[in-house]
Design a protein around this motif. Structure first.
Motif, PDB file in Angstrom:
ATOM      1  N   PHE A   6       0.842  -1.169  -0.124  1.00 38.38           N
ATOM      2  CA  PHE A   6      -0.021   0.114   0.008  1.00 38.38           C
ATOM      3  C   PHE A   6       1.056   1.084  -0.024  1.00 38.38           C
ATOM      4  O   PHE A   6       0.490   2.216  -0.746  1.00 38.38           O
ATOM      5  N   GLN A   7       1.829   1.364   1.019  1.00 42.50           N
ATOM      6  CA  GLN A   7       2.787   2.506   0.940  1.00 42.50           C
ATOM      7  C   GLN A   7       3.420   2.629  -0.389  1.00 42.50           C
ATOM      8  O   GLN A   7       3.853   3.732  -0.874  1.00 42.50           O
ATOM      9  N   LEU A   8       4.021   1.479  -0.959  1.00 44.53           N
ATOM     10  CA  LEU A   8       4.942   1.698  -2.274  1.00 44.53           C
ATOM     11  C   LEU A   8       3.838   2.383  -3.450  1.00 44.53           C
ATOM     12  O   LEU A   8       4.251   3.263  -3.972  1.00 44.53           O
ATOM     13  N   LEU A   9       2.649   1.629  -3.570  1.00 42.76           N
ATOM     14  CA  LEU A   9       1.838   2.118  -4.453  1.00 42.76           C
ATOM     15  C   LEU A   9       1.502   3.616  -4.203  1.00 42.76           C
ATOM     16  O   LEU A   9       1.312   4.496  -5.258  1.00 42.76           O
ATOM     17  N   THR A  10       0.801   3.897  -2.932  1.00 41.87           N
ATOM     18  CA  THR A  10       0.440   5.150  -2.905  1.00 41.87           C
ATOM     19  C   THR A  10       1.456   6.114  -2.953  1.00 41.87           C
ATOM     20  O   THR A  10       1.322   7.426  -3.340  1.00 41.87           O
ATOM     21  N   ASP A  11       2.586   5.970  -2.115  1.00 35.79           N
ATOM     22  CA  ASP A  11       3.764   6.820  -2.197  1.00 35.79           C
ATOM     23  C   ASP A  11       4.272   7.246  -3.790  1.00 35.79           C
ATOM     24  O   ASP A  11       4.557   8.248  -4.071  1.00 35.79           O
ATOM     25  N   THR A  12       4.211   6.079  -4.538  1.00 39.22           N
ATOM     26  CA  THR A  12       4.491   6.263  -5.962  1.00 39.22           C
ATOM     27  C   THR A  12       3.582   7.121  -6.773  1.00 39.22           C
ATOM     28  O   THR A  12       3.919   8.043  -7.563  1.00 39.22           O
ATOM     29  N   ALA A  13       2.400   6.765  -6.399  1.00 37.53           N
ATOM     30  CA  ALA A  13       1.385   7.561  -6.985  1.00 37.53           C
ATOM     31  C   ALA A  13       1.322   9.110  -6.586  1.00 37.53           C
ATOM     32  O   ALA A  13       1.190  10.072  -7.270  1.00 37.53           O
ATOM     33  N   ILE A  14       1.764   9.372  -5.370  1.00 39.03           N
ATOM     34  CA  ILE A  14       2.110  10.583  -5.063  1.00 39.03           C
ATOM     35  C   ILE A  14       3.076  11.426  -5.952  1.00 39.03           C
ATOM     36  O   ILE A  14       2.918  12.582  -6.201  1.00 39.03           O
ATOM     37  N   ASP A  15       4.112  10.589  -6.026  1.00 41.96           N
ATOM     38  CA  ASP A  15       5.358  11.434  -6.956  1.00 41.96           C
ATOM     39  C   ASP A  15       4.731  11.714  -8.468  1.00 41.96           C
ATOM     40  O   ASP A  15       5.158  12.633  -9.139  1.00 41.96           O
TER      41      ASP A  15
END
Length: 204
Positions: A6-15
């Motif tokens: 979840f963190q990987l995908l959402t943090d990447t989506a933020i970028d």
């Protein structure tokens, strides 16, 4: 969903949001930026709406963590935060703002993109309403300091601070203010926030 995924995908989506705005946010763009097989993001977030909502939740989670670390109000209820030392309080707020302009810049830009998107999707606005807690706590803080209309002053204080942040990222302040992540920037922000605090406490 595993927390790390979840963190990987959402943090990447933020970028992705910070780089390309809301139009650039797609499942495929997240997969590419995270170097994951195509279809990975859509397997966890079936729709674009689900992806956006997950991003908003992640932004709220990270913002709250920063506010807690800076010992700033992030939730309603409990004792009113004390405002016994205006300069110290202003410095604490300035440190968080500086962080959101520096290492947290992408998240801040993504937050603004989500706020604009929320004008068309009220359900996102509901998730972003964690900002209402900061207004409530600001009102409590100003009430304890003797402000005559603390609720109104609290709303205005949060709006002014958010405007200061926006100006430094997207407005004229981005060109004229000290560089984020520096002592000069924190000192400049402290001076601005201190002026705001004193003004709202003394406002008729």
């Amino acid at each position: 969903m595993p927390a790390d995924r979840f963190q990987l995908l959402t943090d990447t989506a933020i970028d992705v949001l910070a780089a390309g705005g809301m139009r650039g946010l797609t499942h495929r763009a997240v997969d590419r930026r995270a170097a994951l097989p195509e279809g990975t993001t859509s397997a966890y977030f079936r729709t674009r709406k689900a992806l956006i909502e997950a991003v908003v939740r992640r932004i709220a989670e990270l913002d709250r963590a920063d506010l807690r670390a800076g010992q700033l109000p992030d939730r309603a209820g409990g004792d009113a935060p004390a405002l016994t030392d205006v300069e110290s309080t202003a410095a604490s707020i300035a440190a968080v703002l500086d962080q959101w302009m520096d290492e947290g810049r992408n998240r801040t830009l993504a937050r603004y993109a989500c706020l604009l998107e929320a004008t068309h999707h009220p359900e996102i606005r509901t998730i972003l309403s964690y900002g209402d807690d900061s207004r409530a706590q600001s009102a409590a803080m100003l009430a304890a300091a003797g402000a005559r209309d603390p609720r109104r002053a609290g709303d205005h204080l949060v709006a002014c601070i958010d405007g200061l942040l926006f100006d430094r990222l997207a407005g004229a302040g981005a060109r004229t203010a000290p560089h984020p992540g520096t002592e000069a920037n924190r000192a400049d922000l402290t001076a601005a926030v201190s002026t705001l605090l004193r003004g709202f406490i003394a406002a008729p």
